[in-house]
Scaffold this active site. Structure first.
Site, PDB file in Angstrom:
ATOM      1  N   CYS A   2     -51.563  -1.865 101.342  1.00  9.77           N
ATOM      2  CA  CYS A   2     -50.872  -2.013 102.621  1.00  9.77           C
ATOM      3  C   CYS A   2     -50.588  -3.482 102.895  1.00  9.77           C
ATOM      4  O   CYS A   2     -51.299  -4.363 102.421  1.00  9.77           O
ATOM      5  CB  CYS A   2     -51.744  -1.475 103.748  1.00  9.77           C
ATOM      6  N   ARG A  27     -45.966  -3.694  99.019  1.00 12.83           N
ATOM      7  CA  ARG A  27     -47.391  -3.359  99.031  1.00 12.83           C
ATOM      8  C   ARG A  27     -47.633  -1.908  99.441  1.00 12.83           C
ATOM      9  O   ARG A  27     -48.771  -1.435  99.419  1.00 12.83           O
ATOM     10  CB  ARG A  27     -48.136  -4.284  99.988  1.00 12.83           C
ATOM     11  N   TRP A  74     -49.687   2.043 102.261  1.00 13.64           N
ATOM     12  CA  TRP A  74     -49.875   2.817 101.027  1.00 13.64           C
ATOM     13  C   TRP A  74     -51.090   3.689 101.302  1.00 13.64           C
ATOM     14  O   TRP A  74     -52.203   3.186 101.486  1.00 13.64           O
ATOM     15  CB  TRP A  74     -50.124   1.880  99.847  1.00 13.64           C
ATOM     16  N   ASN A 100     -55.728  -3.361 106.200  1.00 19.67           N
ATOM     17  CA  ASN A 100     -55.572  -3.121 104.768  1.00 19.67           C
ATOM     18  C   ASN A 100     -56.960  -3.102 104.154  1.00 19.67           C
ATOM     19  O   ASN A 100     -57.756  -4.007 104.411  1.00 19.67           O
ATOM     20  CB  ASN A 100     -54.739  -4.240 104.127  1.00 19.67           C
ATOM     21  N   GLY A 101     -57.246  -2.069 103.348  1.00 16.25           N
ATOM     22  CA  GLY A 101     -58.575  -1.987 102.726  1.00 16.25           C
ATOM     23  C   GLY A 101     -59.149  -0.605 102.949  1.00 16.25           C
ATOM     24  O   GLY A 101     -58.415   0.347 103.253  1.00 16.25           O
ATOM     25  N   GLU A 472     -46.922  -0.976  76.978  1.00 11.62           N
ATOM     26  CA  GLU A 472     -46.186  -1.479  78.135  1.00 11.62           C
ATOM     27  C   GLU A 472     -44.811  -0.795  78.256  1.00 11.62           C
ATOM     28  O   GLU A 472     -44.366  -0.472  79.358  1.00 11.62           O
ATOM     29  CB  GLU A 472     -46.049  -3.003  78.024  1.00 11.62           C
ATOM     30  N   LYS A 476     -43.737   1.235  81.617  1.00 12.45           N
ATOM     31  CA  LYS A 476     -42.531   0.930  82.404  1.00 12.45           C
ATOM     32  C   LYS A 476     -41.675   2.184  82.527  1.00 12.45           C
ATOM     33  O   LYS A 476     -41.161   2.495  83.578  1.00 12.45           O
ATOM     34  CB  LYS A 476     -41.769  -0.198  81.707  1.00 12.45           C
ATOM     35  N   GLU A 479     -43.390   4.717  84.992  1.00 14.27           N
ATOM     36  CA  GLU A 479     -43.542   4.377  86.403  1.00 14.27           C
ATOM     37  C   GLU A 479     -42.218   4.321  87.161  1.00 14.27           C
ATOM     38  O   GLU A 479     -42.194   4.636  88.350  1.00 14.27           O
ATOM     39  CB  GLU A 479     -44.359   3.091  86.617  1.00 14.27           C
ATOM     40  N   HIS A 495     -53.000  11.157  63.917  1.00 12.97           N
ATOM     41  CA  HIS A 495     -54.338  11.668  64.219  1.00 12.97           C
ATOM     42  C   HIS A 495     -54.332  12.600  65.439  1.00 12.97           C
ATOM     43  O   HIS A 495     -55.382  12.875  66.011  1.00 12.97           O
ATOM     44  CB  HIS A 495     -55.307  10.506  64.433  1.00 12.97           C
ATOM     45  N   LYS A 594     -47.364  -2.528  94.787  1.00 10.23           N
ATOM     46  CA  LYS A 594     -47.797  -3.724  94.065  1.00 10.23           C
ATOM     47  C   LYS A 594     -49.060  -4.235  94.753  1.00 10.23           C
ATOM     48  O   LYS A 594     -49.300  -3.917  95.904  1.00 10.23           O
ATOM     49  CB  LYS A 594     -46.691  -4.777  94.182  1.00 10.23           C
TER      50      LYS A 594
HETATM   51  C1  F6R Z   1     -46.976  -2.057  86.473  1.00  5.31           C
HETATM   52  C2  F6R Z   1     -47.736  -2.982  87.292  1.00  5.31           C
HETATM   53  C3  F6R Z   1     -49.186  -2.730  87.466  1.00  5.31           C
HETATM   54  C4  F6R Z   1     -49.957  -4.059  87.586  1.00  5.31           C
HETATM   55  C5  F6R Z   1     -51.436  -3.784  87.919  1.00  5.31           C
HETATM   56  C6  F6R Z   1     -52.238  -5.068  87.977  1.00  5.31           C
HETATM   57  O1  F6R Z   1     -45.640  -2.433  86.376  1.00  5.31           O
HETATM   58  O2  F6R Z   1     -47.206  -3.907  87.841  1.00  5.31           O
HETATM   59  O3  F6R Z   1     -49.696  -1.948  86.439  1.00  5.31           O
HETATM   60  O4  F6R Z   1     -49.853  -4.757  86.388  1.00  5.31           O
HETATM   61  O5  F6R Z   1     -51.519  -3.123  89.138  1.00  5.31           O
HETATM   62  O6  F6R Z   1     -51.720  -5.943  88.939  1.00  5.31           O
HETATM   63  P1  F6R Z   1     -52.093  -7.476  88.895  1.00  5.31           P
HETATM   64  O7  F6R Z   1     -51.500  -8.063  87.687  1.00  5.31           O
HETATM   65  O8  F6R Z   1     -51.509  -8.042  90.165  1.00  5.31           O
HETATM   66  O9  F6R Z   1     -53.587  -7.553  88.876  1.00  5.31           O
END
Ligand code: F6R
Length: 599
Positions: A2, A27, A74, A100-101, A472, A476, A479, A495, A594
């Site tokens: 959040c 966020r 969130w 937030n938390g 990765e 991507k 997500e 395997h 994020k």
């Molecule tokens: C995916 C993504 C997340 C972050 C993860 C860690 O695109 O962005 O998987 O990599 O939440 O976030 P940080 O790097 O801020 O600790």
């Protein structure tokens, strides 16, 4: 997770709150709300993205106030809804709170407050806070006392801001959740600096247990016992322009295109003669093993870093931070623990670093955000210098993490015998920004996205240094497109996962160079081809792949250590164009946010 914001002001109050929330929306975007206060508190909140709240504000003609707070959510406790949206108030609407938390003792507090006659309107953990405050107001406490006494009863993590009726201060405090003050023409409080760059260029970091009081006249910060805490501001290095979408349709594509300039900035002034010279100063003579802890995309960077360290003779392991915190491996005198975290605020990574700190490890934050919690809690910090990243899906910061890790490993393993290798890598690194630009200018990823947009699953495979970018690439894809995608070590497919491969499931494989790893990956690619799966090969043209590849994505040849960075640009474009064709909300994928500040 959040995002919260608070400020004081007159006519500008609501636009300032909405503007800050727009910057914090990455966020969380399950709901948004605000509260303004003068002689009474007015709360407005709506389920859904910020636009819903903006629409509600437009229909409202009585939103004046001297102080205000805002929130973008969130969901953790309770589904997205108007009722569960913040701010929350006490029964008599004397105080409004954003948070937030997670309040871990919210159940017992709720029971206690129920017993005292408090009625709750939401399913959130947050709502206990205004009711607790209200309880102390009932007993004659002043707003400041009530706020402090209520916070004393909370267990868990929190960044909280509150406004009271007939009180011209915003009150705020934090524990294990970030909160910064912006100081300029006015005073602001927000979850992070991104909300503040348009209003001010100076931030003051609030520490755990401190309380901030914001008014038209300025701000004061005190500790738990009420002692004033003198603070000096830190300059914000990011500007508003860097955070604008410009002519791009999405932040994600803007940030993919920013990779060349981000890497130039990452490399700037970091070589001294034949050696790397970084701002972080882990003493390489004292380091005999490295643990890299991280989540998600950053974990893939950590995996890359660990492989690189092992190649250079330094024992290293990458750990998912959430697992490391629960069952840490042995930490010895010479163990360096590196938290790889773009935001520097990820709760799981912070927990892992705290475990390492408790065991007396030397800890290093490898991060993008100056002044973030990770930088303050670690012994040292190393910055990836990517600039602000707004899209929820990490792109340019991943490239900057990989390059910073290369530099770091070169510094850590520096001796006379490695001088030539350092010179070779340094020269390849300086060419990388232009090579990324070349990939961006010539990529046919969009056409490939068209071909496979309806596939029932996507597999990404790679060996050696290509393995982390296979993971990765799949992350991507899943997500932002919501399509099934998995990444595997190329040798691992046979395997088990090979059973999932059909003519409906494209397999993406990176084959670079012409060494044993490339030859073995070619064999794995042919195993896939023999099962009729469409094969997309990312190649630097050094191995012959035309005879078995259905589609080719090209990258320029570079040092094998750096090739994954170029491969990954193709995978980012592929995911972006697929998501676009599917009409996804690319910068705000469902269920995600994020800066994941809960464990
Ligand atoms: C995916 C993504 C997340 C972050 C993860 C860690 O695109 O962005 O998987 O990599 O939440 O976030 P940080 O790097 O801020 O600790």
């Amino acid at each position: 997770m959040c995002g919260i914001i608070g400020c004081t002001g007159g006519t500008d109050l609501v636009p300032t709150l909405l503007n800050g929330l727009a910057k914090l929306e990455y966020r969380g975007y399950d709901s948004a709300g605000l509260a303004v206060s003068n002689s009474r508190i007015h709360v407005l909140k709506r389920e859904g993205e910020l636009d819903e709240l903006v629409g509600a504000v437009r229909d409202e003609n009585d939103l004046g106030g001297t102080v205000g707070i805002g929130h973008t959510r969130w969901s953790t406790h309770g589904k997205p809804s108007d009722e569960n949206a913040h701010p929350h108030t006490d029964c008599e609407n004397r105080v409004a709170v954003v948070h937030n938390g997670i309040i871990e003792n919210n159940h017992s507090l709720r029971d206690e407050l129920h017993g005292l006659g408090h009625e709750f309107e939401s399913e959130t953990d947050t709502e206990v806070i205004p009711h607790l405050i209200g309880n102390y107001l009932d007993r004659g406490a002043t707003p400041k006392e009530a706020f402090r006494l209520a916070v004393e009863k909370l267990e868990g993590s929190y960044a909280i801001a509150a406004v009271f009726e007939s009180c011209d201060e915003v009150m705020a405090t934090r524990k294990d959740s970030s909160l910064v003050l912006g100081v300029g023409d006015g005073v602001y409080i927000a979850s992070d600096v991104t909300a503040l760059v348009e209003r001010t260029d100076t931030v003051v970091h609030l520490h755990d247990g401190e309380f901030a009081y914001l008014s038209e006249d300025g701000y004061t910060i005190v500790d738990e016992s009420g002692n004033p805490q003198p603070k000096t501001g830190t300059a914000i290095e990011w500007d508003a322009e860097a955070m604008a979408k410009g002519h791009h349709d999405h932040y994600m594509i803007k940030e993919i295109y920013e990779q060349s300039s981000a890497l130039r900035e990452c490399l700037r002034d970091r070589f001294a003669g034949n050696f790397v010279s970084l701002d972080a100063a882990a003493d390489h003579r004292a380091v005999d093993s490295v643990h890299l802890v991280a989540c998600g995309t950053s974990y893939h960077a950590a995996l890359y870093g660990a492989k690189l360290l092992c190649e250079r003779g330094i024992p290293a392991q990458a750990h998912l931070a959430s697992e490391y915190a629960m069952s840490p491996p042995p930490i010895r005198d010479g163990t360096l623990v590196v938290g790889v975290t773009q935001s520097g605020e990820t709760a799981d990574t912070l927990s892992a670093l705290r475990v390492a700190n408790e065991r007396d490890a030397y800890t290093l934050a490898l991060t993008n955000v100056i002044g973030s919690t990770a930088t303050r809690e670690c012994d040292d910090a190393l910055y990836i210098r990517s600039g602000p990243e707004i899209s929820v899906a990490a792109t340019k910061t991943f490239a900057s993490q990989l390059v910073t890790l290369v530099l770091f490993v070169l510094q850590l393993s520096a001796d006379e015998s490695s001088r030539d290798e350092t010179r070779r890598l340094a020269s390849a690194l300086t060419e990388l920004p232009e090579q990324i630009q070349a990939v961006l200018d010539t990529s046919n990823a969009e056409a490939i996205a068209h071909r496979f947009v309806d596939s029932s699953g996507n597999f990404f495979i790679g060996r050696g240094m290509q393995y982390p970018v296979a993971l990765e690439g799949a992350l991507k894809m899943k997500e932002i497109t919501y399509q099934h995608a998995e990444g595997f070590a190329a040798g691992e497919l046979k395997h088990g996962p090979l059973a999932l491969v059909t003519e409906e499931t494209p397999v993406f494989v990176s084959i670079v160079g012409d060494d044993e790893i490339a030859r073995k990956t070619v064999s794995n690619a042919k195993e896939v081809k023999a099962r009729d799966a469409p094969l997309v090969v990312v190649t630097d043209g050094q191995s012959s792949v035309e005879e078995f590849a259905d589609e080719i994505l090209s990258i320029p040849p570079t040092n094998p250590t750096l090739a994954p960075i170029l491969v990954n640009v193709q995978y980012q474009l592929l995911a972006y164009h697929t998501a676009r064709l599917l009409g996804r909300d690319i910068d705000k994928p469902r269920n995600l946010a994020k800066s994941v500040t809960v464990e």
